[in-house]
Design an enzyme around this catalytic site. Sequence first.
Site, PDB file in Angstrom:
ATOM      1  CB  THR A  15      -1.137   0.022   1.266  1.00  0.00           C
ATOM      2  OG1 THR A  15      -0.304   0.151   2.395  1.00  0.00           O
ATOM      3  CG2 THR A  15      -1.949  -1.193   1.261  1.00  0.00           C
ATOM      4  CG  ASN A  16       3.512   2.664   3.051  1.00  0.00           C
ATOM      5  OD1 ASN A  16       3.216   3.718   3.324  1.00  0.00           O
ATOM      6  ND2 ASN A  16       3.336   1.732   3.849  1.00  0.00           N
TER       7      ASN A  16
ATOM      8  CG  ASN B 200      12.395   1.885   6.900  1.00  0.00           C
ATOM      9  OD1 ASN B 200      11.629   1.111   6.491  1.00  0.00           O
ATOM     10  ND2 ASN B 200      12.238   1.803   8.409  1.00  0.00           N
TER      11      ASN B 200
ATOM     12  CB  ILE C 210      17.613  -6.228   9.235  1.00  0.00           C
ATOM     13  CG1 ILE C 210      16.266  -6.006  10.059  1.00  0.00           C
ATOM     14  CG2 ILE C 210      18.661  -4.914   9.676  1.00  0.00           C
ATOM     15  CD1 ILE C 210      16.309  -6.050  11.616  1.00  0.00           C
ATOM     16  CG  LEU C 211      18.452  -3.491   3.516  1.00  0.00           C
ATOM     17  CD1 LEU C 211      18.214  -2.105   2.860  1.00  0.00           C
ATOM     18  CD2 LEU C 211      18.569  -4.497   2.310  1.00  0.00           C
TER      19      LEU C 211
ATOM     20  CG  HIS D   9       9.223   1.869  12.134  1.00  0.00           C
ATOM     21  ND1 HIS D   9       9.259   0.705  12.093  1.00  0.00           N
ATOM     22  CD2 HIS D   9       8.657   2.420  13.459  1.00  0.00           C
ATOM     23  CE1 HIS D   9       9.012   0.006  13.157  1.00  0.00           C
ATOM     24  NE2 HIS D   9       8.717   0.827  14.094  1.00  0.00           N
TER      25      HIS D   9
HETATM   26  C1  GAR Z   1       3.607  -0.841   6.701  1.00  0.00           C
HETATM   27  O1  GAR Z   1       2.955  -0.330   7.830  1.00  0.00           O
HETATM   28  C2  GAR Z   1       4.983  -0.371   6.945  1.00  0.00           C
HETATM   29  O2  GAR Z   1       5.308   0.840   7.796  1.00  0.00           O
HETATM   30  C3  GAR Z   1       5.464  -1.489   7.846  1.00  0.00           C
HETATM   31  O3  GAR Z   1       4.921  -2.528   7.382  1.00  0.00           O
HETATM   32  C4  GAR Z   1       3.641  -2.209   6.512  1.00  0.00           C
HETATM   33  C5  GAR Z   1       3.846  -2.545   5.033  1.00  0.00           C
HETATM   34  O4  GAR Z   1       2.738  -2.487   4.461  1.00  0.00           O
HETATM   35  N1  GAR Z   1       6.879  -1.407   7.719  1.00  0.00           N
HETATM   36  C6  GAR Z   1       7.698  -1.958   8.909  1.00  0.00           C
HETATM   37  O5  GAR Z   1       6.954  -2.319   9.927  1.00  0.00           O
HETATM   38  C7  GAR Z   1       9.094  -2.025   8.635  1.00  0.00           C
HETATM   39  N2  GAR Z   1       9.862  -1.783  10.010  1.00  0.00           N
HETATM   40  P1  GAR Z   1       2.552  -2.350   2.654  1.00  0.00           P
HETATM   41  O6  GAR Z   1       3.319  -3.541   2.013  1.00  0.00           O
HETATM   42  O7  GAR Z   1       1.080  -2.213   2.388  1.00  0.00           O
HETATM   43  O8  GAR Z   1       2.998  -0.892   2.579  1.00  0.00           O
END
Ligand code: GAR
Length: 220
Positions: A15-16, A110, A95-96, A112
């Site tokens: 979604t991001n 990134n 984790i890179l 978060h």
């Molecule tokens: C998002 O909420 C993102 O912020 C989180 O995983 C989800 C991915 O959603 N990322 C982390 O937790 C990284 N530490 P998406 O695939 O729908 O964008």
Amino acid sequence: MSVKRIAVLVSGGGTNLQALIDAQERGDIINGRITAVIASKPGVFALERAAKAGIPNCVVARKDFDSNRAMSAALADKLKSLNIDLVVLAGFMVILTDEMVRAYPNAILNVHPALIPSFCGEGCYGLHVHEKALEYGVKVSGATVHFVSEECDAGPIVLQRAVEVRENDTPETLQRRIMEQAEWVILPRAVSLFCQGRLKVEGRAVRILKPLNLSKECLQ
Ligand code: GAR
């Protein structure tokens, strides 16, 4: 300034990534273009989103490497071969290591789903972040976009946005509100600022420079 070539790294629903694609289509990613999407797993929905938007995409699967280090080195080579200027981790669950961070100093963003330094670090990702926030009983959570450094979730913070926690929230409802009100807003904004050369890292702090000329963002 040349148009920045952006690679978006994903592991799930994307979604991001979609928020970035939509922002690009609206003309809100100033001086940047998403030129590649790379997934850490085959078959994830984010790859379909990329294909639908006509963005070249591929899989660099974590399971094909013995360690995060080996995968990071392979990813860095791949991104360099594609002449990528900015790497965006959009729900990327690997984790890179230094191999990637050194190849792209202050050029990996990134997102978060919490207000760092709360509810972050190794093992704190996806829905777990919201479970921990609700367990702790915070009244406010939110999202953070930061540069990736060698320490997990500890690089300089670019943008943050707070979101209220409601009494009847579940991890799922809180996750959704944080995505809608924070992540999908601040991630495209941070990417656009980077592409315009407006992010200046000074120690732990990131200064946002004024735009050189009147752009869409000045009008918001
Ligand atoms: C998002 O909420 C993102 O912020 C989180 O995983 C989800 C991915 O959603 N990322 C982390 O937790 C990284 N530490 P998406 O695939 O729908 O964008």
